[in-house]
Write an enzyme that holds these catalytic residues in place. Structure first.
Site, PDB file in Angstrom:
ATOM      1  N   GLU A 121      63.426   0.665 101.236  1.00  0.00           N
ATOM      2  CA  GLU A 121      64.395   1.330 100.570  1.00  0.00           C
ATOM      3  C   GLU A 121      65.626   1.552 101.108  1.00  0.00           C
ATOM      4  O   GLU A 121      66.548   2.015 100.801  1.00  0.00           O
ATOM      5  CB  GLU A 121      64.105   2.554  99.489  1.00  0.00           C
ATOM      6  CG  GLU A 121      63.876   3.843 100.482  1.00  0.00           C
ATOM      7  CD  GLU A 121      62.426   3.796 100.807  1.00  0.00           C
ATOM      8  OE1 GLU A 121      61.991   4.927 101.275  1.00  0.00           O
ATOM      9  OE2 GLU A 121      61.656   2.915 101.118  1.00  0.00           O
ATOM     10  N   ASP A 150      69.605   5.210 102.683  1.00  0.00           N
ATOM     11  CA  ASP A 150      68.104   5.380 102.398  1.00  0.00           C
ATOM     12  C   ASP A 150      68.142   6.203 100.966  1.00  0.00           C
ATOM     13  O   ASP A 150      68.714   7.134 100.848  1.00  0.00           O
ATOM     14  CB  ASP A 150      67.436   5.996 103.309  1.00  0.00           C
ATOM     15  CG  ASP A 150      65.747   6.005 103.024  1.00  0.00           C
ATOM     16  OD1 ASP A 150      65.294   5.021 103.173  1.00  0.00           O
ATOM     17  OD2 ASP A 150      65.558   7.059 102.667  1.00  0.00           O
TER      18      ASP A 150
END
Length: 592
Positions: free
Chosen positions: A508, A465
């Protein structure tokens, strides 16, 4: 009006007979009337001359007696009216005694200018046609002399009148006789002509119509016209030509039906392409079928590759072993490329005439003629089909239509495959990064988990992430953030093996699935990825809180107490958030 030729001939024949009768009657009437008028004039003139001679010899005293004798002798029955007038125009003798002493105009009922000119010595005889009481009347006037020898001195005149009516029955009898003659003559001409036209025109034309009707109804074997029914004139030549055409049509129909069956078999191979057969294998099988259908000796299928501005040979048949290498080394553009640009059928009987000078080697191998067809579907040229033959042969229009149908079948099948592949790609690929999507990840994770459990192999899942990515998006906008995600996807894909799976999990977050990889090796991969991202020159990375873009990495490995694919995913997620809690930009394993 009759619609059949026989009915029209009969109708026109009857009309011709009636017209002949009418014309014959009209002509006969005119001729008979002319002859009757001439006959009447001759008779009147001879009668008038005889009366005038008697009147001149007997003198005025004998005039009435002579006219009475003429009336009793048949003059009245013949329709004659006779008067004798003096120079003053007064009647001195007449067949009708009541006219004696009257002026001549009153006696005969109309003015008689011809008589006046005869009395004046201007005319030796005067014929006039008049209408008296609605009937046509013929008048004759002669001068009378005092002395037959001394003809210069006129003492009076003789006037004869006779209507046409007593001769009318004779006229109509002659007209009827002429009409009957015309009818018999027409019958003698029309009946033989009818039988001749029936045998040499009507009957053959019925056979021609029947044959054409069979062709129009699409019968596979249209009836032929027997030779004995063909007349010996131009129509017979036409019927023989029609028989030849029917024979060729029957042969072409059989050939077309055979090729349609082969095309049907060819179209069935398109179904195989959309199911499981690889593209190259399907193209090879299809090309073999095309060569069988067309009788060509060799062929090739070239397709435009994505991202390339040239055709690449994907299937070939009937060439020598090093043919494909020779094709790849040829510097000049192929005629197949020119065909694809022009989007039309091209054919050349002799390959030596190729303006590109690229196919001369084929001549040495015995391949002369060829034709190129574009593989076009929905306005897009997908490639080209080229067929070669050992004979210098130019395809006929029928063969061109068949080849176009084959090319269309192949192009449609290829388009369907591309649409299927594109649909499958959209269903399995993340549109922003081009990586596998969450659906593919879950399916692959379930398959690898079953395989790892069965063969007791390790299976590791890495979840990453981006740190503070919301700050980056809020500062520079989502388009800039999308660029970062695409660059990150390339970094992740370049950091793992081909057998590994990189997928976008959401936002993301990215997931990497490492089959047959233990925890220690996975930690090395995770650290490699973390360092690569930290060192990558992302745009605007200096605006991040740490002065650069970084990622946090969580690692989970089977079989370290994990029994289900979902637990492996959840364990990697927990490890990821533990890495973030520990300060971000680090790798953490759930077993640590």
């Amino acid at each position: 009006m009759a619609r059949t030729l026989r009915g029209q001939l009969l109708t026109y024949g009857v009309l011709a007979v009636l017209l002949a009768m009418v014309l014959s009657g009209a002509v006969g009437l005119i001729v008979v009337q002319a002859r009757t008028r001439a006959l009447l004039r001759t008779q009147m003139l001879s009668t008038a001359v005889a009366l005038a001679s008697g009147l001149e010899q007997g003198g005025p005293a004998q005039g009435q007696a002579l006219l009475d004798t003429f009336r009793r002798g048949g003059g009245a029955d013949a329709g004659y009216d006779a008067v004798v007038v003096d120079l003053a125009g007064r009647v001195v003798a007449a067949t009708d005694l009541g006219d004696v002493g009257k002026p001549v105009d009153e006696a005969i009922g109309h003015a008689e200018p011809g008589l006046q000119r005869v009395l004046a010595g201007e005319l030796p005889v005067a014929f006039e046609e008049m209408t008296h009481r609605g009937l046509p009347v013929l008048d004759l006037s002669l001068p009378l002399h005092a002395d037959p020898v001394e003809a210069a001195r006129i003492t009076g005149g003789l006037h004869l009148s006779m209507p046409y009516r007593p001769f009318a029955p004779l006229v109509w009898r002659q007209v009827a006789a002429l009409g009957l003659f015309a009818l018999l003559l027409a019958a003698l001409l029309v009946v033989p002509l009818w039988f001749y036209l029936e045998r040499s025109l009507v009957r053959p034309l019925r056979l021609v119509v029947a044959a054409n009707r069979d062709v129009g109804e699409g019968r596979p074997a249209p009836r032929r016209i027997p030779d004995r029914a063909m007349p010996h004139h131009e129509l017979g030549e036409l019927m023989r030509s029609l028989n030849e055409m029917l024979a060729r049509l029957e042969a072409a129909d059989g050939e077309l039906r055979r090729r349609l069956r082969e095309l049907s078999a060819l179209s069935s191979t398109a179904v195989l392409l959309s199911q499981s057969a690889p593209l190259e294998e399907w193209l090879r099988q299809t090309l073999e079928k095309v060569l069988e259908i067309t009788g060509a000796d060799a062929g090739e299928v070239s397709l435009f590759e994505p991202g390339l501005q040239r055709l690449v040979v994907r299937a070939h048949q009937g060439f020598w072993p090093d043919w494909l290498t020779a094709e790849a080394d040829r510097p000049t553009p192929t005629l197949c490329s020119a065909m694809a640009e022009r989007r039309k059928f091209l054919s050349l009987e002799d390959v030596s005439q190729d303006e590109h000078r690229s196919r001369l080697a084929y001549v040495r191998k015995g391949l002369h003629g060829y034709c190129d067809l574009p593989l076009e579907a929905e306005g897009q040229v997908l490639g080209g089909l080229r067929l070669h033959s050992r004979q210098e042969h130019k395809p006929s229009p029928l063969e061109q239509d068949l080849l176009a149908a084959i090319a269309s079948q192949i192009a449609v099948a290829l388009m369907n495959v591309r649409l299927y592949q594109e649909t499958r790609r959209l269903a399995t690929t993340d549109p922003l990064t081009g990586l596998a999507n969450r659906r593919v990840l879950e399916e692959r994770l379930a398959d690898e988990f079953r395989r790892a459990r069965r063969y007791e192999h390790a299976l590791t899942l890495i979840m990453t992430d981006l740190d503070h990515f919301k700050v980056y998006n809020d500062t520079h906008g989502h388009p800039a953030g999308d660029v970062v995600l695409r660059e990150l996807a390339i970094l992740l894909q370049g950091s793992v093996r081909e057998t590994d799976l990189v997928a976008r999990y959401g936002g993301e977050e990215f997931v990497i699935l490492l089959p047959e990889t233990a925890r220690a090796a996975a930690l090395v991969v995770g650290e490699k990825i973390r360092a690569a991202v930290e060192q990558h020159p992302f745009a605007h990375r200096e605006t991040q809180p740490s002065g650069r873009l970084t990622i946090s990495v969580g690692v989970a490995t089977f079989p370290e107490g994990l029994e289900q694919p979902e637990t492996l995913l959840h364990s990697a997620d927990r490890a990821l958030y533990q890495a973030k809690a520990m300060g971000r930009n680090r790798v953490y394993s759930s077993a640590l």
